[in-house]
Design an enzyme around this catalytic site. Structure first.
Site, PDB file in Angstrom:
ATOM      1  CG  HIS A 131      -1.707   1.168   1.511  1.00  0.00           C
ATOM      2  ND1 HIS A 131      -3.062   1.140   1.692  1.00  0.00           N
ATOM      3  CD2 HIS A 131      -1.354   2.477   1.651  1.00  0.00           C
ATOM      4  CE1 HIS A 131      -3.508   2.361   1.922  1.00  0.00           C
ATOM      5  NE2 HIS A 131      -2.482   3.197   1.909  1.00  0.00           N
ATOM      6  CD  GLU A 132       2.123   4.196   3.381  1.00  0.00           C
ATOM      7  OE1 GLU A 132       2.071   5.393   3.094  1.00  0.00           O
ATOM      8  OE2 GLU A 132       1.123   3.537   3.714  1.00  0.00           O
TER       9      GLU A 132
ATOM     10  CG  HIS B 106       0.357   6.126  -0.754  1.00  0.00           C
ATOM     11  ND1 HIS B 106      -0.752   6.663  -1.340  1.00  0.00           N
ATOM     12  CD2 HIS B 106      -0.081   5.511   0.374  1.00  0.00           C
ATOM     13  CE1 HIS B 106      -1.823   6.387  -0.596  1.00  0.00           C
ATOM     14  NE2 HIS B 106      -1.433   5.683   0.450  1.00  0.00           N
TER      15      HIS B 106
HETATM   16 ZN   LIG Z   1      -2.325   5.189   2.293  1.00  0.00          ZN
END
Ligand SMILES: [Zn+2]
Length: 381
Positions: A68-69, A72
């Site tokens: 997820h990170e 980004h």
């Molecule tokens: Zn996030």
């Protein structure tokens, strides 16, 4: 290494990766909750197997958080924004970015990509679990698959709550930005929405607590409180950035600071410099006048009174290569971002020839922020 940097985990895709200590707590909580719920959904295994399955599930979940990170971070890098570090913590992670998105569209994609990955992972784990189930895989493996799907779904949805600093808040900010065309006001609006979301979570948590769900209620209220603090910080930092727009290091520095010779004793320094002066930080010079370091009250406090006469200033000063240096024309906001992780508010201002032309101290910074907030009351509310 400062506490803020966390536990270093090397580099992934070129980004320095670290974990906040709270990740250990989370890993343990996930292992425990999975190991203690598995016996009800997949009975018939030994205790050791449940704990092993719990630990595997928790580890894969941490990898999901990382995915997820990192998404980004990758999307931000593609938009030309420097990514300083990626850090895992309590709510998943933070990608520390060295700047803001240039357009609402970029801001949207940087924010939305993370939850999109969590939701996609939820679907992948659900598909794998039902596929493995159909193929007759061990029930415990299937159960871990469903659990991973469920938690990723919750994480994806939770992060979409419309309040900064959650991803949903950043998406909200992108929409506000596109609509009203103001990057700063939209960020403030999203942070205020974050406060509202936080209050709702706290209220729901307390309600749950009163209705008898003690652990679940307390946990939700705690998350709400954490979000409240983060949303306030976010609003403050946006306002600070705004109030300091256009301010350079040269505007706030103490120019031509008094320097102290490195070859005098701490006792001499206290008598001849510190007592008769209003400054608390001094660049330290060698006999040729070259600045070799910085001495502040913090280093002096570390010298016991009986050693003051025999300890030289150059021996306790912070060496120059460990002091933050900055050019006079750099924006003050950029310096603040660099100083924040070190927890130290001091920097030497160095001109292009390598000469120290000034010093920036915490009181210089506090003063300019206070003065600006008086001069621009619209931003201090
Ligand atoms: Zn996030």
């Amino acid at each position: 290494m400062t506490a803020d940097e966390g536990i270093p985990l090397g580099r992934v895709a070129g980004f320095p990766l670290s974990a906040h200590w709270s990740v250990l707590v989370i890993a343990w909580l996930f292992t425990w909750s999975l190991a203690t719920t598995l016996p009800t959904v997949a009975p018939g295994y030994g205790a050791r197997t449940y704990w092993l399955a719990g630990a595997c599930g928790a580890l894969i979940l941490l990898a999901s958080l990382l995915a997820h990170e990192l998404t980004h971070a990758l999307v931000a890098r593609r938009a030309g924004i420097e990514v300083r570090s990626v850090k895992l913590w309590l709510f998943g992670g933070i990608a520390r970015l060295g700047g803001d998105a240039k357009t609402p569209r970029e801001a949207f994609w940087i924010a939305a990509s993370g939850p999109a990955v969590s939701l996609a992972l939820a679907a992948v784990f659900a598909g794998s679990a039902s596929g493995l189930d159909a193929l007759g895989a061990a029930p415990i493996v299937v159960a871990v698959g469903w659990w991973l799907s469920g938690i990723n779904l919750i994480l994806g949805l939770f992060n979409l709550l419309p309040g900064a600093p959650l991803d949903g808040g950043r998406i909200l900010r992108a929409f506000l930005w596109r609509r009203h065309g103001d990057a700063v006001r939209s960020a403030v609006g999203a942070a205020r929405a974050g406060r509202v979301v936080a209050y709702v979570l706290i209220a729901m948590g307390l309600l749950e607590f009163l209705l008898g769900s003690i652990v679940g209620g307390a946990w939700m209220a705690f998350i709400g409180w954490f979000l409240l603090v983060a949303a306030r910080d976010e609003e403050m930092s946006v306002l600070t950035r705004q109030s300091l727009a256009g301010v350079t290091v040269a505007d706030v520095m103490t120019p031509r600071p008094h320097t102290a010779p490195g070859g005098i004793s701490v006792e001499d320094f206290i008598q001849r410099y510190l007592l008769g002066d209003r400054h608390s930080s001094y660049p330290v010079a060698n006999p040729d006048g070259v600045i070799t370091g910085l001495i502040t009250l913090k280093e002096l406090r570390g010298v016991a009174p009986e050693h003051r006469a025999t300890t030289m200033i150059r021996d306790v000063a912070v060496p120059r290569d460990q002091v933050t240096t900055v050019a006079p024309h750099e924006p003050l906001v950029a310096l603040l971002e660099r100083l924040a992780p070190t927890g130290d508010g001091r920097a030497l201002v160095v001109d292009p020839d390598g000469r120290v032309v000034g010093i920036v101290t915490p009181s210089d910074i506090t003063r300019v922020i206070d003065v600006r907030s008086i001069a621009m009351p619209a931003f201090s509310r």
